[in-house]
Scaffold this active site. Sequence first.
Site, short mmCIF file in Angstrom:
data_model
loop_
_atom_site.label_atom_id
_atom_site.label_comp_id
_atom_site.label_asym_id
_atom_site.label_seq_id
_atom_site.Cartn_x
_atom_site.Cartn_y
_atom_site.Cartn_z
N ARG A 201 0.44 -1.08 -0.24
CA ARG A 201 -0.01 -0.26 0.44
C ARG A 201 0.59 1.11 0.05
O ARG A 201 0.57 2.56 0.26
CB ARG A 201 -1.04 -0.01 1.44
CG ARG A 201 -2.00 -0.75 1.18
CD ARG A 201 -3.27 -0.61 0.13
NE ARG A 201 -4.31 -1.22 0.57
CZ ARG A 201 -4.41 -2.90 -0.02
NH1 ARG A 201 -3.26 -3.28 -1.04
NH2 ARG A 201 -5.53 -3.77 0.45
N ARG B 79 -4.28 -6.79 7.30
CA ARG B 79 -5.78 -7.51 6.59
C ARG B 79 -5.65 -7.61 5.51
O ARG B 79 -5.92 -7.98 4.13
CB ARG B 79 -6.30 -6.59 7.48
CG ARG B 79 -7.09 -5.15 7.03
CD ARG B 79 -8.60 -4.41 7.67
NE ARG B 79 -8.23 -4.45 8.83
CZ ARG B 79 -8.32 -3.83 9.59
NH1 ARG B 79 -8.03 -2.32 8.63
NH2 ARG B 79 -8.44 -3.51 10.61
N TRP C 135 -12.47 -4.48 10.61
CA TRP C 135 -11.87 -4.04 9.68
C TRP C 135 -11.94 -2.98 9.30
O TRP C 135 -11.12 -2.48 8.60
CB TRP C 135 -13.05 -4.76 7.90
CG TRP C 135 -12.90 -3.84 6.42
CD1 TRP C 135 -11.93 -4.62 5.96
CD2 TRP C 135 -13.70 -3.39 6.59
NE1 TRP C 135 -12.05 -3.82 4.70
CE2 TRP C 135 -12.65 -2.62 5.61
CE3 TRP C 135 -14.39 -2.52 7.61
CZ2 TRP C 135 -13.41 -2.00 4.42
CZ3 TRP C 135 -14.67 -1.45 5.89
CH2 TRP C 135 -14.21 -1.06 4.78
N ASP D 42 -11.15 0.80 10.14
CA ASP D 42 -10.02 1.49 10.96
C ASP D 42 -10.80 2.37 11.94
O ASP D 42 -9.75 2.57 12.96
CB ASP D 42 -9.03 1.75 10.29
CG ASP D 42 -7.90 0.58 9.70
OD1 ASP D 42 -7.56 -0.45 9.83
OD2 ASP D 42 -7.07 1.71 8.04
N LYS E 87 -14.52 8.84 3.63
CA LYS E 87 -13.53 7.96 4.24
C LYS E 87 -15.00 7.02 4.71
O LYS E 87 -16.27 6.42 4.63
CB LYS E 87 -11.97 8.55 5.08
CG LYS E 87 -11.63 8.63 4.13
CD LYS E 87 -10.07 8.71 4.23
CE LYS E 87 -9.99 7.42 5.07
NZ LYS E 87 -7.92 7.39 4.25
N GLU E 88 -14.52 6.60 6.32
CA GLU E 88 -15.20 5.27 6.27
C GLU E 88 -16.35 6.34 7.32
O GLU E 88 -17.34 4.93 8.05
CB GLU E 88 -14.44 5.12 7.73
CG GLU E 88 -13.04 4.28 7.22
CD GLU E 88 -12.15 4.49 7.10
OE1 GLU E 88 -12.44 5.93 7.19
OE2 GLU E 88 -10.93 3.46 7.26
N THR F 221 -6.02 0.18 -3.06
CA THR F 221 -7.24 -0.24 -2.07
C THR F 221 -7.29 -1.44 -2.33
O THR F 221 -7.47 -2.26 -3.25
CB THR F 221 -8.20 0.29 -2.62
OG1 THR F 221 -9.06 0.01 -2.94
CG2 THR F 221 -8.14 0.52 -3.79
N GLY F 222 -7.48 -2.34 -1.45
CA GLY F 222 -8.54 -3.69 -1.10
C GLY F 222 -10.03 -3.39 -2.18
O GLY F 222 -10.11 -5.34 -2.41
C1 GLC Z 1 -7.90 1.18 4.31
C2 GLC Z 1 -7.24 0.03 5.25
C3 GLC Z 1 -7.57 -0.88 5.42
C4 GLC Z 1 -9.04 -1.09 6.34
C5 GLC Z 1 -9.92 0.33 5.76
C6 GLC Z 1 -11.16 0.88 6.29
O1 GLC Z 1 -8.33 0.85 2.77
O2 GLC Z 1 -6.41 -0.38 4.67
O3 GLC Z 1 -6.74 -1.89 6.08
O4 GLC Z 1 -9.81 -2.47 6.45
O5 GLC Z 1 -9.41 1.26 5.05
O6 GLC Z 1 -10.95 1.11 7.77
#
Ligand code: GLC
Length: 797
Positions: A335, A351, A490, A492, A634-635, A707-708
Amino acid sequence: MRYGYFDDAAREYVIDRVGVPVSFTNYLGTQRMGTVISHNAGGYSWLDSPQHHRITRFRPNGVPMDWPGHYVYIRDEENGKYWSLSWQPTGLPEEAAKYEARHGMSYSRFLCDCEGIHGEQTLFIPRESGDEDPVEIFDVHVTNRSDRERTLSVFGYVEFSFHEIDMDNQNFQMSLYAAGSHYEHDAVLCELHYEKNAWQFLAGNFVPDGFEGVREAFIGPYRTERNPLGVETGRLGGSTELGGNPCGALQKKLTLKPGEEKRVLFYLGTGRGDAADRARERYDEAGTDRAFEELRRFWDGKLGMLQVTTPHENMNRSLNIWNLYQSEVNVLFSRFSSFIEVGGRTGLGYRDTAQDAMCIPHAEPEMCRKRICQLLHGQMSEGYGLHLFDPAVLEKGEDDGFKSPTVIPETDKKSMLHGIRDACADDALWLIPAIVEYVRESGDLSFFDTVIPFADEGKASVWDHMKAALDFSYSQTGAHGVTKGLRADWNDCLNLGGGESAMVAFLLIWATNHFLDAACFLERGEDEVKYRQLKEQMEKICRQQLWDGEWFLRGFTAKGAPIGSAAAREGKVHMESNTWAVISGAADRKQGLSCMDAVDEWLYTPWGLMLNAPSFVTLDDSIGFVTRVYPGVKENGAIFSHPNPWAWVAECMLGRGNRAMKFYDALLPENQNDKMEIRQAEPYSYCQFVMGKDHTAHGRARHPFMTGSSGWAYYAATRYMLGIRPEFDGLTVDPCIPAEWDGFEAVRKWRGAEYRITVINRNHAEKGVARILADGKPVDRIPVFPDGVHWITVEMK
Ligand code: GLC
């Protein structure tokens, strides 16, 4: 609005309007050396680590946004006009020059027509073998398209880095006197005087007509890369100095008759003059062509592991080219090397790496295996994973590499180990499906018995490592019996500590399912019984404790307050808990349909699914940092890309192919090529997130490549939507597709054989297989063929 188009035959994205509001990036390198490069040839290179061994410099988060880079300038010696082959840094207006940039599989090409001269600059890093030093090649072609003879100078230019990111960015009273420039073997060298073997070079396949080794000499005072003094005057003065900012600038004069084309090669690498000589020898014109062909063949091989032909053009384009490419880049570079992550961190995020490796073992078996082994080594004997660690430090016991003249405390192995306080509840769980998917793909059952050390003490078989991860998670339960969220799950930004996380509970069930599949196949009966019992108990608890009536809760705070319930005003519906309730199999069918309907109702936008809604606006540390993040970002209520494919999987498990495609289409970057004024990001790369409904920039995507979501998009689309899944002892083809599809075709290479699959959807079902034919014979399941080409027909119900 669009800035470019897809050239599928060449597997390139072509940027024909180069004034993109953000630069579009690509990655070069497939082994040790890497470069992140923009469509303006801006970017930087590293060897092994973007933190500890930077080769060229980048000015992060800067103005302009992607400088400096790996530039080639042309100067007309008759009139002194000059320009770069990439649009930037000279940035000529449209009337003065025509520019195009092409990003391909591990190469980028910049094309320019200016003043009757056609120029092309291709950047790529050949695949090296054994102990060869990697180099980046600038392959430059210049053609005189005017009707008179022309005399030109070609300049190659890079700004070297001080190697260590900290040296590059701080304490210049030291850094500026620790590196110097030299000239030997017709190459400009940069030396990091405080390091062993710390040399890098820029050389050409020619004896230079001029060079500079000092940045200020090439650029000149009060100038930039846009108008460097050396290019403007056409004279490079041959500077070198011990100290200052080293650069590599080389000049080659050319005379071209009308219609004539000439080729000039530059090499950027590590080592001294002898390394430059070796690069010249290995990559003369024929060697460069060979290396480029080899790179193409390398990608042919990878992409050829699965090629699909569906009625959905952008899905084909994504799965056959860009989605897999992006996933590979993630497995390779993890990353920490992009324009966003500019190299200040190194190592592996536990992860993220596990999920990356889980998704593409068919195309990248060796690297996936290597990553899995590194992660197993990064697991504590207690069962949790080290959230972020550098495998090199773990392997060596201590960091014996870089010694800074400014005293910076070293990372030793011990300081990398962390306690349970910093453990993320999901980290090690991802490893179980990654391991099992690797074995399903490779058929290498002995991998389960490979012995690998733990990070702290002792060692165990891969099998027992998996059990350690399960045991840890089953022991970490809170007041309701649901697994704890710990430092984070998962997400953060969801920091529940001793609170409970539905996401982790469901993930634990899913990981156990993978483990049980292996235990059953290997007839490890005792383990099967034990973990089945634990899993069933957890399923029961989840169904009872986490069901909110219409959807599943996201969890409980440490004080027992529910998160994500109908009664809440903020963060009512969450993607993680509802998708995983279905994927894990813990939700019954009624609950599954209902909670995924809630996902559609509350989280769907035409740009993808938001992570939660409505966004949090009231600060609440018992839920976590997420409540401090701006709404829609973001989250907190953004379209976080990574979990979007979870919803596709969940819908496929429920048999709703139309719905899965609706969700897939919303996020698919290729679908957004004509909406760039809103998206503002590469249309060939999933981005970490897209601004959600609660943000003024709704639809704007940010953080490409790293990104995952990429691996997961590939995993969900190929394994669940197209339904092609390798098992231990057979291949499953169980599609879940839009009803309007008549079917699709796929070619899958697996364990030495080629499966040519035709899916027929005569009755326009969304899911369900009526009949399978393997080489013309009806079968219950598709067997593992040892070799050869096999024709598989799957008729849907
Ligand atoms: C980012 C981090 C990942 C995490 C995600 C959600 O993409 O790299 O590890 O799961 O944010 O917080």
